[in-house]
Design an enzyme around this catalytic site. Sequence first.
Site, PDB file in Angstrom:
ATOM      1  N   LEU A 211       0.832  -1.200   0.000  1.00 61.04           N
ATOM      2  CA  LEU A 211       0.000   0.000   0.000  1.00 61.04           C
ATOM      3  C   LEU A 211       0.863   1.245   0.000  1.00 61.04           C
ATOM      4  O   LEU A 211       1.919   1.266   0.626  1.00 61.04           O
ATOM      5  CB  LEU A 211      -0.909  -0.009   1.247  1.00 61.04           C
ATOM      6  CG  LEU A 211      -1.932  -1.146   1.309  1.00 61.04           C
ATOM      7  CD1 LEU A 211      -2.623  -1.142   2.668  1.00 61.04           C
ATOM      8  CD2 LEU A 211      -2.965  -1.026   0.206  1.00 61.04           C
ATOM      9  N   GLU A 241      -8.976   6.057   9.563  1.00 58.70           N
ATOM     10  CA  GLU A 241      -8.367   6.136   8.238  1.00 58.70           C
ATOM     11  C   GLU A 241      -7.774   4.773   7.907  1.00 58.70           C
ATOM     12  O   GLU A 241      -6.845   4.312   8.571  1.00 58.70           O
ATOM     13  CB  GLU A 241      -7.288   7.217   8.198  1.00 58.70           C
ATOM     14  CG  GLU A 241      -6.760   7.478   6.793  1.00 58.70           C
ATOM     15  CD  GLU A 241      -5.769   8.610   6.733  1.00 58.70           C
ATOM     16  OE1 GLU A 241      -5.231   8.862   5.642  1.00 58.70           O
ATOM     17  OE2 GLU A 241      -5.528   9.258   7.781  1.00 58.70           O
ATOM     18  N   LEU A 242      -8.283   4.139   6.887  1.00 56.98           N
ATOM     19  CA  LEU A 242      -7.960   2.748   6.582  1.00 56.98           C
ATOM     20  C   LEU A 242      -6.465   2.535   6.382  1.00 56.98           C
ATOM     21  O   LEU A 242      -5.833   3.213   5.562  1.00 56.98           O
ATOM     22  CB  LEU A 242      -8.724   2.313   5.323  1.00 56.98           C
ATOM     23  CG  LEU A 242      -8.590   0.845   4.928  1.00 56.98           C
ATOM     24  CD1 LEU A 242      -9.147  -0.062   6.012  1.00 56.98           C
ATOM     25  CD2 LEU A 242      -9.283   0.590   3.593  1.00 56.98           C
ATOM     26  N   ASP A 243      -5.894   1.575   7.140  1.00 54.02           N
ATOM     27  CA  ASP A 243      -4.485   1.175   7.028  1.00 54.02           C
ATOM     28  C   ASP A 243      -3.520   2.347   7.167  1.00 54.02           C
ATOM     29  O   ASP A 243      -2.446   2.359   6.567  1.00 54.02           O
ATOM     30  CB  ASP A 243      -4.235   0.465   5.690  1.00 54.02           C
ATOM     31  CG  ASP A 243      -4.949  -0.872   5.604  1.00 54.02           C
ATOM     32  OD1 ASP A 243      -5.106  -1.512   6.653  1.00 54.02           O
ATOM     33  OD2 ASP A 243      -5.356  -1.266   4.500  1.00 54.02           O
ATOM     34  N   ALA A 244      -3.908   3.348   7.968  1.00 55.15           N
ATOM     35  CA  ALA A 244      -3.060   4.534   8.118  1.00 55.15           C
ATOM     36  C   ALA A 244      -2.834   4.901   9.574  1.00 55.15           C
ATOM     37  O   ALA A 244      -2.423   6.017   9.880  1.00 55.15           O
ATOM     38  CB  ALA A 244      -3.682   5.717   7.372  1.00 55.15           C
TER      39      ALA A 244
END
Length: 299
Positions: A211, A241-244
């Site tokens: 990612l 916040e997705l994958d953050a």
Amino acid sequence: MYRLSERDWLAYQAKNKDRGRMLITCPDRPGIVSAVSQFLFSHGANIAESDQYSSDPEGGRFFMRIEFDLPELEWRCEELKADFRQIADTFQMEWSIVEAKKRKRIAIFVSKEDHCLLELLWQWKSGMLHADIEMVVSNHPDMQQLVESFGIPYHHIPVTKDTKQEAERQQLELLQGKVDLIVLARYMQILSPRFLEDHPNGIINIHHSFLPAFVGAKPYEQAYRRGVKLIGATAHYVTEELDAGPIIEQDVQRVTHRYDVEALKQIGRQIERTVLARAVGWHLEDRVLVYQNKTVVFP
């Protein structure tokens, strides 16, 4: 439920019987280390381990982790916390004091891939992961027999687009008051903001490190077509916040054109299981301090 052998449990208890941990983050200024050390000394504590870091000695943020031994800590811990508040207020600290012998309670969420779950179960059974695994929750029934062979409750809660809200309600009801940490061991569902509110900095996720370059389905196939030279994984706290969320641990391995898609996947799985286990272990040992969207880790 499987626990450590009586010998290993007694050894763990003996080692950590009077061991405390103190985590501190505050604006940096002179005198912090001196004040904390003097406080512990004045209460009869002996510092066994100390780590500190400053983002900038002039106007930066200070981070500190201390392990100390204090006779009869179990009975004196609340008094210690009450006495420390004056120093904490003086230095504008965010802080905690915990007893090392108190094992945190874990819930593991998993879908169909078992490699991260198996690593956590193995480390837990061998005594390397100092926690109690209270349950495994999955949106699939595939690993029920495996998990229950360890004596761990397995809860199958199917999740579909139409039932997601009800499924999360059931999950939250299961978790209520029973766990200190949730580990997403390749759980392929996005958690709602309502779920995250109940567990701030208390949910750890693992994903591949492609990612944001290769989003969506089949990231390894995408990576193979692009001829990537590095395979990696990232463990982080979950935020809206997705994958953050704040990153706890990462690792990579070099690959070449000789690796096919399946080989890339195997390498990726191995890195994921190792990185996730490290991150979970550090969290359980109170080695991770979170500030804004970053972490300071004292491994």
